[in-house]
Design a protein around this motif. Structure first.
Motif, mmCIF file in Angstrom:
data_model
loop_
_atom_site.group_PDB
_atom_site.id
_atom_site.type_symbol
_atom_site.label_atom_id
_atom_site.label_comp_id
_atom_site.label_asym_id
_atom_site.label_seq_id
_atom_site.Cartn_x
_atom_site.Cartn_y
_atom_site.Cartn_z
ATOM 1 N N LEU A 90 -3.457 9.839 1.809
ATOM 2 C CA LEU A 90 -3.309 9.965 3.318
ATOM 3 C C LEU A 90 -2.723 8.257 3.573
ATOM 4 C CD1 LEU A 90 -6.641 11.679 4.434
ATOM 5 C CD2 LEU A 90 -4.144 12.571 4.089
ATOM 6 N N ASP A 91 -1.707 8.321 4.062
ATOM 7 C CA ASP A 91 -1.139 6.879 4.622
ATOM 8 C C ASP A 91 -1.318 6.500 5.819
ATOM 9 O OD1 ASP A 91 0.074 4.566 4.691
ATOM 10 O OD2 ASP A 91 1.882 5.216 3.563
ATOM 11 N N GLU A 92 -2.145 5.818 6.185
ATOM 12 C CA GLU A 92 -2.799 5.567 7.579
ATOM 13 C C GLU A 92 -2.726 6.816 8.599
ATOM 14 O OE1 GLU A 92 -0.835 2.175 9.248
ATOM 15 O OE2 GLU A 92 -0.628 1.056 7.335
ATOM 16 N N PRO A 93 -3.702 7.637 8.172
ATOM 17 C CA PRO A 93 -3.932 9.226 8.911
ATOM 18 C C PRO A 93 -4.374 8.525 10.602
ATOM 19 C CG PRO A 93 -5.518 8.965 7.313
ATOM 20 C CD PRO A 93 -4.539 7.762 7.192
ATOM 21 N N PHE A 128 2.404 11.348 5.575
ATOM 22 C CA PHE A 128 3.360 10.090 5.772
ATOM 23 C C PHE A 128 2.843 9.009 6.679
ATOM 24 C CE2 PHE A 128 5.692 13.126 3.380
ATOM 25 C CZ PHE A 128 6.521 12.292 2.385
ATOM 26 N N GLN A 129 3.029 7.655 6.406
ATOM 27 C CA GLN A 129 2.874 6.768 7.554
ATOM 28 C C GLN A 129 3.629 6.993 8.841
ATOM 29 O OE1 GLN A 129 3.290 2.627 6.106
ATOM 30 N NE2 GLN A 129 2.664 1.736 7.977
ATOM 31 N N ASN A 130 4.632 7.253 8.619
ATOM 32 C CA ASN A 130 5.666 7.762 10.027
ATOM 33 C C ASN A 130 5.607 9.342 9.614
ATOM 34 O OD1 ASN A 130 6.227 5.055 10.492
ATOM 35 N ND2 ASN A 130 7.579 5.352 8.949
ATOM 36 N N LYS A 155 0.918 -1.109 -0.080
ATOM 37 C CA LYS A 155 0.207 0.020 0.020
ATOM 38 C C LYS A 155 0.832 1.137 -0.065
ATOM 39 C CE LYS A 155 -1.908 -1.114 3.932
ATOM 40 N NZ LYS A 155 -1.115 -2.460 4.024
ATOM 41 N N SER A 156 1.971 1.217 0.972
ATOM 42 C CA SER A 156 2.642 2.563 1.005
ATOM 43 C C SER A 156 3.565 2.574 -0.243
ATOM 44 C CB SER A 156 3.560 2.446 2.318
ATOM 45 O OG SER A 156 2.856 2.456 3.617
ATOM 46 N N SER A 157 3.777 1.432 -0.684
ATOM 47 C CA SER A 157 4.658 1.548 -2.053
ATOM 48 C C SER A 157 4.079 2.139 -3.138
ATOM 49 C CB SER A 157 5.363 0.296 -2.312
ATOM 50 O OG SER A 157 6.097 -0.409 -1.351
HETATM 51 MG MG LIG Z 1 2.578 1.258 4.634
#
Ligand SMILES: [Mg+2]
Ligand SMILES: Nc1ncnc2c1ncn2[C@@H]1O[C@H](COP(=O)(O)OP(=O)(O)OP(=O)(O)O)[C@@H](O)[C@H]1O
Lengths: 346, 292, 299
Positions: free
Chosen positions: B210-213, B119-121, B77-79
């Motif tokens: 939105l990556d895992e907000p 970003f996820q992080n 997903k993030s990729s």
């Molecule tokens: Mg991810």
């Protein structure tokens, strides 16, 4: 590369800050000149001003921008020799020569900053040494830069322009002080505006900065250019106002490290840090010499003293990095806060 | 005067009707029916050495929809999001943003294309204030030269005023107004996540990634975040790609869902359709069973 | 005939360059060892070279037998390594690599100053008993000393390789270098390993110090070899011993050839920066050096 150190605590409230800055300016422009002897001007205040300015320039690049440079002294040299040659060959006045020297340093700084677009961290830090060695080599190798002087050491032209003669100790102090004050104001404007945000963003998270549209490449090159220009002017002050001679040897790698130390000791990413760090670096050897002669009455010879100085300086750096990464600025702020509390209690 | 604010709407897609200034008070959709799609991916593949992180993934995002991407950890997903932002370059496939085929997607062009992301992080600038963090999302719109800024010339002051106005607007939208002067590093994690969203919103993107907000948020914080995301779609017509592990949130919020597993798209459709999809059930139950 | 002589001369220059490249690599390897376990670019490596050589020479001058002096110096270097690890690196755990680097910069000041304070600032001659007579290889003259130095360096690299391949400590070193986090998780004793590596780096510093000291005399300027090693290090990649060797050879040879064939056109003395220029050009193509691990960035 991630940030070199944590950002210092937030700025003091505006009104108090204005008061503080006003006080510093009054002391610098009125009190100090009234009290200082030529020795204090020549041995303390002038090197202090020149090194503060160099520290300010490097802090812009390293403290605010996160790009570590080990070649600052090279840009001091560029500035000094550029100003000398502009005056010598074009006969321009000193202020104009100063501006041209800044421009020259900016140009060369931008060139040596190009690797920063591709390299990070240690790879970049090492590559900045290229500037150090190349500039020193070029200045030594080509007699043209020092007007083919036999010894390579040239005496700097007098500090006199527009009918003013500022060649006395106090005169040179005022000249340096005005230059430093002006540039400090400009730097302050820069870091507290949008460019300050860009620098910070590039330093703390280059990828995020790029993705959200911060002009990363432009910001880095601008940081190199402006930082080099400031350091170049510092070089002019160093050789024209302080040493009154110009020679490449004074701008060696040790000088570059010294400027880096100023920034670390004083406080990264603060304007005051450069001044505090420079003060410590300038005063510390003098103090050490005094103390040693008071305690041992001249038994310790100068060579040994130099070594002790070197050891203590290295230890101070390590100590600051371990115990107070935000430098003298943080210590000062804490002390002031404590003082403030104590006063309020009474 | 409003170039900073409406730039996103005028620049990237350039189509008719796209120069409407979207504000929280004008819920009119930006895109007419024939407007180009904010995003189209065709056969995107991505490799890291031996790892085949994405295998021929295709999907699109329609104007003003919330498009969720779900899948187990390491599904890609993030990729995928990094490919869309130009941080990773796909080994094959086509990306169209706003109808424009991008041969070489560069991350620093992303903002100019009207795309913003989180970003996820967390990737905030910890030393800066909330206001400054949000303002950094407008840096690419600034035109006034550095010299003019330093000297504080009128055009610089005007630009700064516009940025400040925009920052205030976004902060108000996300309930950050009282915190604008706080250093980000001093704020709790949940608030930092909101600042991240605010920074992405600053330039008023057409497409928001939105990556895992909601990862790491408390239940109340999650609910607030979900409301914000919904408002972005409903009131501002922003298209959102949402990566999220909380299936409940995803089902309630999204219009259509892409399901990834081992880098492959195994399902794509409305929440209801995806919920019933046998492949999805297998992928999720399978991993659950293994994990248990 | 003239061409042939020119060619021979060129080869001689190149061989001489390769051999001095070995000397650069020697110092660079000390950097690599520490970088791999501690993630630090240890600027004090040059000061350690000086410290080792000064200690050794001073012992010899006081009549200590060769091998005893070696053992004693090694013990001193080990203690130094432990001291650094304890008093400087451990308090800085989890700080950014740049902070660590600056700390080693401060460290280099301390060690350099201390070495000279203890042993004096005068120049010491160091005679390892290796002749400096050139040997004739069919018209190509090669310095015997350089050959011997290269052999010693090769032996040292071999010894290090064996150590890291076949001993328990060596193997755990590799585990730490590969993944500090996992290594800690499985209970490897990180501090012990790091101290061991500092000892190994001290050993490398001693070898480098002896060879460089025999060449230049043991004195303050010895610590400047660090400046020769840095471009080698970045060119090879910070975490690759092989890289340090290959880059050392490349830079040694190209530097000497450039000095001979390019130098006259620009006034000579280009050795001070040429290595950096070479390293930079390569880095622009490969930002992590020739053999360095590519920075994996995840978002
Ligand atoms: Mg991810
Ligand atoms: N920069 C990279 N280099 C090498 N492999 C990578 C990189 N980024 C991701 N991967 C690999 O690609 C695969 C997909 O990772 P990705 O981060 O996209 O998963 P994800 O779906 O976002 O998972 P999560 O839910 O845990 O965030 C994983 O196997 C991961 O290890």
């Amino acid at each position: 590369m991630t940030s070199v150190a944590d950002f210092p605590v937030g700025p003091a409230p505006v009104s108090r800050r204005v008061l503080g800055i006003g006080a510093v300016l009054i002391v610098a422009f009125a009190v100090v000149p009234a009290l200082a002897s030529p020795y204090v001007f020549d041995a303390i205040l002038l090197p202090f001003l020149a090194l503060s300015l160099a520290g300010l320039g490097l802090n812009l690049l390293t403290g605010y921008g996160g790009q570590v440079s080990l070649g600052s002294a090279a840009f001091m040299a560029v500035g000094a020799f550029a100003a000398y040659n502009f005056q010598l060959r074009l006969g321009v006045s000193l202020p104009l020569a100063l501006g041209l020297a800044a421009a020259t340093s900016a140009l060369i700084g931008t060139f040596f900053g190009l690797p920063s677009l591709r390299l990070r961290g240690f790879y970049l830090a090492v590559s900045t040494l290229a500037a150090q060695f190349f500039v020193q080599w070029a200045l030594n190798k080509f007699g043209w830069f020092s007007n083919d002087s036999a010894s390579g050491v040239i005496s700097a032209p007098k500090i006199a322009f527009w009918g003013l003669d500022l060649d006395s100790s106090a005169g040179r102090y005022f000249f340096a002080l005005i230059v430093v004050t002006l540039i400090t104001v400009l730097v302050w404007r820069l870091v507290s505006g949008p460019e300050g945000i860009n620098l910070n963003a590039v330093r703390d998270d280059e990828t995020a900065a790029k993705v959200i549209g911060v002009p990363v490449l432009r910001t880095k090159l601008a940081a190199f250019a402006i930082s080099s220009a400031i350091i170049g002017v510092a070089g002019v002050l160093w050789s024209f106002a302080y040493l009154r001679t110009i020679e490449p040897e004074g701008f060696n790698l040790d000088r570059s490290f010294q400027i880096l130390f100023i920034v670390i000791i004083g406080g990264l990413a603060t304007i005051r840090g450069a001044f505090l760090g420079a003060a410590l670096i300038v005063v510390f050897p003098l103090l050490l010499a005094r103390v040693s002669s008071a305690l041992f009455g001249g038994v310790i010879d100068a060579g040994v003293l130099k070594l002790i100085e070197q050891i203590v300086l290295g230890a101070i750096i390590i100590l600051f990095l371990i115990a107070e990464p935000n430098g003298l600025v943080a210590i000062l702020d804490r002390a002031r806060a404590r003082l403030g509390r104590a006063l309020r209690r009474d | 005067m409003t170039s900073l604010i409406q730039g996103a709407a005028t620049a990237p897609f350039g189509g008719a009707g796209s120069d409407v200034v979207p504000t929280s008070h004008s819920p009119s959709p930006i895109f007419s029916a024939e407007a180009p799609l904010p995003l189209e991916l065709k056969d995107i593949s991505l490799r890291f050495g031996g790892i085949h992180a994405l295998k021929s993934v295709s999907f699109d995002v329609r104007p003003g929809e919330i498009r969720a991407i779900i899948g187990p950890n390491g599904a890609g997903k993030s990729s995928l999001m990094n490919v869309i932002s130009g941080l990773y370059s796909a080994s094959s496939g086509e990306i169209r943003i706003g109808g424009r085929l991008l041969h070489r997607l560069r991350p620093h062009r992303l903002a100019g294309l009207g795309v913003a992301r989180t970003f996820q992080n967390l990737a905030l600038f910890p030393a800066l204030s909330v206001a400054q963090n949000i303002a950094s999302g407008l840096a690419f719109r600034r035109k006034v030269s550095l010299g003019a800024q330093i000297l504080g010339l009128p055009q610089a002051r005007r630009e700064n005023a516009r940025v400040t106005a925009r920052v205030n607007e976004v902060a108000a939208l996300l309930g950050l107004t009282g915190l604008l002067d706080r250093r980000v590093s001093t704020l709790p994690y949940g608030v930092q996540k909101q600042v991240d969203l605010a920074r992405a919103l600053a330039a008023w993107p057409h497409l928001l990634l939105l990556d895992e907000p909601m990862a790491g948020l408390t239940v109340t914080e999650k609910a607030a975040m979900a409301r914000h995301i919904q408002a972005l779609r409903d009131d501002l017509g922003i298209a959102v790609i949402l990566i999220e592990h909380d299936i409940g949130v995803v089902m309630g919020l999204s219009d259509r869902i892409v399901v990834l597993d081992y880098g492959m798209k195994i399902a794509d459709g409305t929440p209801d359709a995806v919920r019933r999809d046998p492949d999805v059930i297998r992928a999720y139950l399978g991993t659950d069973a293994e994990a248990a | 005939m003239m061409d042939w002589l020119n060619f021979l001369f060129g080869v001689e220059v190149a061989v001489g360059g390769l051999l001095s490249g070995v000397m650069y690599a020697l110092v660079a390897i000390g950097f690599v060892l520490i970088y791999k376990t501690s993630g630090v670019l240890n600027f004090a490596q040059g000061a350690m070279v000086l410290f080792a050589a000064l200690t050794f020479v001073s012992l010899i001058e006081r009549g200590v037998p060769f091998w005893l002096a070696i053992v004693f110096t090694l013990a001193v270097m080990t203690m130094l390594g432990f001291a650094i690890e304890r008093s400087v690196l451990r308090p800085l755990t989890n700080r950014s690599p740049m902070v660590l680097f600056m700390a080693t910069l401060g460290l280099s000041y301390v060690i350099e100053g201390a070495a000279q304070l203890i042993w004096g600032t005068q120049v010491h001659r160091l005679d390892l008993g290796i002749s400096n007579e050139p040997i004739d290889f069919g018209g190509i003259y090669v310095s015997q000393f350089d050959l011997a130095a290269a052999a010693i360096a090769a032996a040292m690299v071999a010894a290090l390789t064996l150590f890291f391949r076949f001993t328990r400590t060596g193997l755990s070193f590799r585990a730490v270098a590969d993944d500090t986090f996992a290594a800690t998780a499985v209970g490897l004793r990180l501090n012990l390993i790091r101290s061991t590596v500092w000892t190994a780096a001290g050993f490398v510093a001693l070898v480098a110090g002896l060879l460089w000291g025999a060449r230049l005399g043991v004195q303050f300027s010895l610590s400047v070899v660090v400046l020769k090693a840095l471009p080698v290090l970045v060119l090879g990649g910070f975490d690759s011993i092989l890289g340090a060797i290959v880059a050392g050879l490349m830079i040694g040879a190209s530097e000497k050839l450039a000095e001979v064939y390019l130098g006259p056109y620009v006034g000579g003395g280009i050795e001070s920066w040429f290595a950096y220029a070479v390293a930079l050009v390569v880095l622009l193509v490969r930002p992590s050096g020739l053999f360095g691990t590519k920075l994996v960035e995840r978002y």
